[in-house]
Scaffold this motif. Structure first.
Motif, PDB file in Angstrom:
ATOM      1  N   LEU A 298       0.822  -1.213   0.000  1.00 40.20           N
ATOM      2  CA  LEU A 298       0.000   0.000   0.000  1.00 40.20           C
ATOM      3  C   LEU A 298       0.853   1.259   0.000  1.00 40.20           C
ATOM      4  N   ALA A 299       1.846   1.301   0.875  1.00 42.81           N
ATOM      5  CA  ALA A 299       2.693   2.496   0.996  1.00 42.81           C
ATOM      6  C   ALA A 299       3.512   2.736  -0.266  1.00 42.81           C
ATOM      7  N   SER A 300       3.918   1.676  -0.941  1.00 47.03           N
ATOM      8  CA  SER A 300       4.730   1.819  -2.155  1.00 47.03           C
ATOM      9  C   SER A 300       3.902   2.234  -3.369  1.00 47.03           C
ATOM     10  N   GLY A 301       2.571   2.118  -3.248  1.00 42.09           N
ATOM     11  CA  GLY A 301       1.699   2.467  -4.366  1.00 42.09           C
ATOM     12  C   GLY A 301       1.414   1.302  -5.292  1.00 42.09           C
ATOM     13  N   ALA A 302       1.999   0.134  -5.021  1.00 45.01           N
ATOM     14  CA  ALA A 302       1.769  -1.039  -5.874  1.00 45.01           C
ATOM     15  C   ALA A 302       0.353  -1.583  -5.718  1.00 45.01           C
ATOM     16  N   LEU A 303      -0.248  -1.347  -4.548  1.00 44.45           N
ATOM     17  CA  LEU A 303      -1.595  -1.852  -4.268  1.00 44.45           C
ATOM     18  C   LEU A 303      -2.553  -0.671  -4.104  1.00 44.45           C
ATOM     19  N   PRO A 304      -3.596  -0.572  -4.946  1.00 46.41           N
ATOM     20  CA  PRO A 304      -4.556   0.534  -4.831  1.00 46.41           C
ATOM     21  C   PRO A 304      -5.357   0.432  -3.531  1.00 46.41           C
ATOM     22  N   PRO A 305      -5.491   1.531  -2.791  1.00 49.30           N
ATOM     23  CA  PRO A 305      -6.256   1.508  -1.534  1.00 49.30           C
ATOM     24  C   PRO A 305      -7.686   1.004  -1.708  1.00 49.30           C
ATOM     25  N   ARG A 306      -8.338   1.360  -2.818  1.00 49.32           N
ATOM     26  CA  ARG A 306      -9.721   0.932  -3.031  1.00 49.32           C
ATOM     27  C   ARG A 306      -9.824  -0.591  -3.084  1.00 49.32           C
ATOM     28  N   LEU A 307      -8.861  -1.222  -3.754  1.00 49.17           N
ATOM     29  CA  LEU A 307      -8.848  -2.682  -3.830  1.00 49.17           C
ATOM     30  C   LEU A 307      -8.638  -3.290  -2.447  1.00 49.17           C
ATOM     31  N   ALA A 308      -7.776  -2.673  -1.643  1.00 48.12           N
ATOM     32  CA  ALA A 308      -7.512  -3.159  -0.284  1.00 48.12           C
ATOM     33  C   ALA A 308      -8.763  -3.058   0.591  1.00 48.12           C
ATOM     34  N   VAL A 309      -9.537  -1.979   0.407  1.00 43.79           N
ATOM     35  CA  VAL A 309     -10.781  -1.803   1.171  1.00 43.79           C
ATOM     36  C   VAL A 309     -11.782  -2.903   0.826  1.00 43.79           C
ATOM     37  N   LEU A 310     -11.929  -3.188  -0.452  1.00 47.50           N
ATOM     38  CA  LEU A 310     -12.839  -4.259  -0.887  1.00 47.50           C
ATOM     39  C   LEU A 310     -12.376  -5.614  -0.350  1.00 47.50           C
ATOM     40  N   TRP A 311     -11.074  -5.833  -0.370  1.00 41.63           N
ATOM     41  CA  TRP A 311     -10.470  -7.070   0.136  1.00 41.63           C
ATOM     42  C   TRP A 311     -10.766  -7.250   1.624  1.00 41.63           C
ATOM     43  N   VAL A 312     -10.602  -6.165   2.400  1.00 41.08           N
ATOM     44  CA  VAL A 312     -10.871  -6.202   3.839  1.00 41.08           C
ATOM     45  C   VAL A 312     -12.342  -6.516   4.100  1.00 41.08           C
ATOM     46  N   ALA A 313     -13.242  -5.877   3.351  1.00 39.66           N
ATOM     47  CA  ALA A 313     -14.680  -6.104   3.532  1.00 39.66           C
ATOM     48  C   ALA A 313     -15.047  -7.556   3.259  1.00 39.66           C
ATOM     49  N   GLY A 314     -14.529  -8.100   2.174  1.00 43.47           N
ATOM     50  CA  GLY A 314     -14.818  -9.492   1.830  1.00 43.47           C
ATOM     51  C   GLY A 314     -14.233 -10.467   2.835  1.00 43.47           C
ATOM     52  N   LEU A 315     -12.978 -10.220   3.251  1.00 46.66           N
ATOM     53  CA  LEU A 315     -12.314 -11.107   4.214  1.00 46.66           C
ATOM     54  C   LEU A 315     -13.017 -11.098   5.567  1.00 46.66           C
ATOM     55  N   THR A 316     -13.517  -9.936   5.967  1.00 44.43           N
ATOM     56  CA  THR A 316     -14.209  -9.835   7.258  1.00 44.43           C
ATOM     57  C   THR A 316     -15.449 -10.725   7.262  1.00 44.43           C
ATOM     58  N   VAL A 317     -16.199 -10.684   6.183  1.00 41.25           N
ATOM     59  CA  VAL A 317     -17.396 -11.539   6.066  1.00 41.25           C
ATOM     60  C   VAL A 317     -17.002 -13.013   6.106  1.00 41.25           C
ATOM     61  N   VAL A 318     -15.964 -13.374   5.358  1.00 37.38           N
ATOM     62  CA  VAL A 318     -15.510 -14.771   5.307  1.00 37.38           C
ATOM     63  C   VAL A 318     -15.029 -15.243   6.677  1.00 37.38           C
ATOM     64  N   ALA A 319     -14.199 -14.418   7.337  1.00 35.44           N
ATOM     65  CA  ALA A 319     -13.614 -14.804   8.633  1.00 35.44           C
ATOM     66  C   ALA A 319     -14.694 -14.974   9.697  1.00 35.44           C
ATOM     67  N   LEU A 320     -15.637 -14.034   9.777  1.00 40.90           N
ATOM     68  CA  LEU A 320     -16.685 -14.121  10.800  1.00 40.90           C
ATOM     69  C   LEU A 320     -17.675 -15.234  10.493  1.00 40.90           C
ATOM     70  N   ALA A 321     -17.909 -15.496   9.211  1.00 37.57           N
ATOM     71  CA  ALA A 321     -18.775 -16.618   8.832  1.00 37.57           C
ATOM     72  C   ALA A 321     -18.130 -17.948   9.228  1.00 37.57           C
ATOM     73  N   ALA A 322     -16.815 -18.056   8.999  1.00 38.04           N
ATOM     74  CA  ALA A 322     -16.088 -19.269   9.388  1.00 38.04           C
ATOM     75  C   ALA A 322     -16.091 -19.436  10.903  1.00 38.04           C
ATOM     76  N   ALA A 323     -15.947 -18.324  11.633  1.00 36.84           N
ATOM     77  CA  ALA A 323     -15.987 -18.379  13.099  1.00 36.84           C
ATOM     78  C   ALA A 323     -17.351 -18.851  13.578  1.00 36.84           C
ATOM     79  N   TYR A 324     -18.411 -18.400  12.913  1.00 39.90           N
ATOM     80  CA  TYR A 324     -19.775 -18.813  13.279  1.00 39.90           C
ATOM     81  C   TYR A 324     -19.965 -20.309  13.047  1.00 39.90           C
TER      82      TYR A 324
END
Length: 251
Positions: A84-110
């Motif tokens: 992210l800091a180097s600019g190789a990864l777009p922040p918008r893509l990282a935000v979408l990634w975090v949102a999707g991973l959060t759903v997956v992780a909490l669903a797996a925990a459930y």
């Protein structure tokens, strides 16, 4: 084409989650080992699933932390190389990634269990609080790291109890985990303090520590860890479960 671009992006997203740090979650297997269920495959798989959930959760926290600290990280000698800091990864893509991973992780925990979902959510919220505030408060920063390890240890017990194992959480598990992780956290702070030029720019709390203070705190927590582990090995419940000879070697 699009496929060739998606592979580097995925690798950058995974790198942003800092897989090297995932070894911290191995403490989730402590309940499995000390309950003598290491070779019990359903229990082993359940602990592995809990470990995977916590790896995802910590990766989410690291990514959010880097999204929030973009400006500071770009000025840092080492952190500026992160995707992210180097600019190789777009922040918008990282935000979408975090949102999707959060759903997956909490669903797996459930799926593992409702109580495991609650402690997973607690771990996520606590670590976000650490990234936003607690890491900037002297002494409380290292205590927060210890509490985070305690949450992991308790989560390992809860994960196995979802299989009907009815394990109890030993107070000595909490005490030894707390002091050992506090000791390691203080050692890390000391290393940062003595090895970095203008260390407080890397971590603001280092401006409030001194080498003498850190040395004293390290000595205190090392002693407390040794005493706690020693008492644990001769505690009546421990002797009844393991015998004395086996665990006394761990001192």
């Amino acid at each position: 084409g699009a496929g060739s671009r998606s592979v580097p992006a995925l690798l950058l997203l995974v790198r942003e989650m800092r897989p090297r740090q995932w070894s911290k979650h191995l403490i989730l297997f402590v309940a499995l080992i000390f309950s003598k269920n290491l070779l019990n495959m359903p229990f082993l798989w359940r602990s592995a699933a809990a470990f995977a959930v916590f790896c995802l959760l910590s990766g989410i926290v690291y990514t959010i932390n880097d999204l929030m600290d973009l400006k500071e990280d770009r000025l840092h000698e080492i952190k500026r190389r992160r995707p992210l800091a180097s600019g190789a990864l777009p922040p918008r893509l990282a935000v979408l990634w975090v949102a999707g991973l959060t759903v997956v992780a909490l669903a797996a925990a459930y799926v593992i269990g409702v109580r495991f979902l609650f402690i997973s959510l607690g771990f996520l919220i606590f670590n976000l609080a650490y990234s936003l505030w607690l890491k900037n408060v002297v002494i409380l920063d290292v205590i927060s790291i210890s509490i985070s390890f305690i949450i992991r240890a308790v989560a390992g017990v809860i994960a196995l109890n979802t299989l009907g194992s009815n394990l109890t959480i030993s107070p000595w598990l909490l005490v030894v985990t707390f002091f050992l992780s506090l000791f390691l956290g203080l050692c890390k702070r000391r290393h940062e303090f003595v090895s970095m030029v203008e260390a407080s720019k890397h971590r603001s709390t280092l401006d409030h520590y001194s080498e003498d203070l850190l040395n004293q705190l390290i000595n205190m927590t090392a002693t407390a860890t040794l005493i706690a582990q020693s008492i644990y090995t001769i505690w009546p419940d421990t002797v009844q479960h393991f015998g004395t000879d086996q665990l006394m070697l761990t001192i």
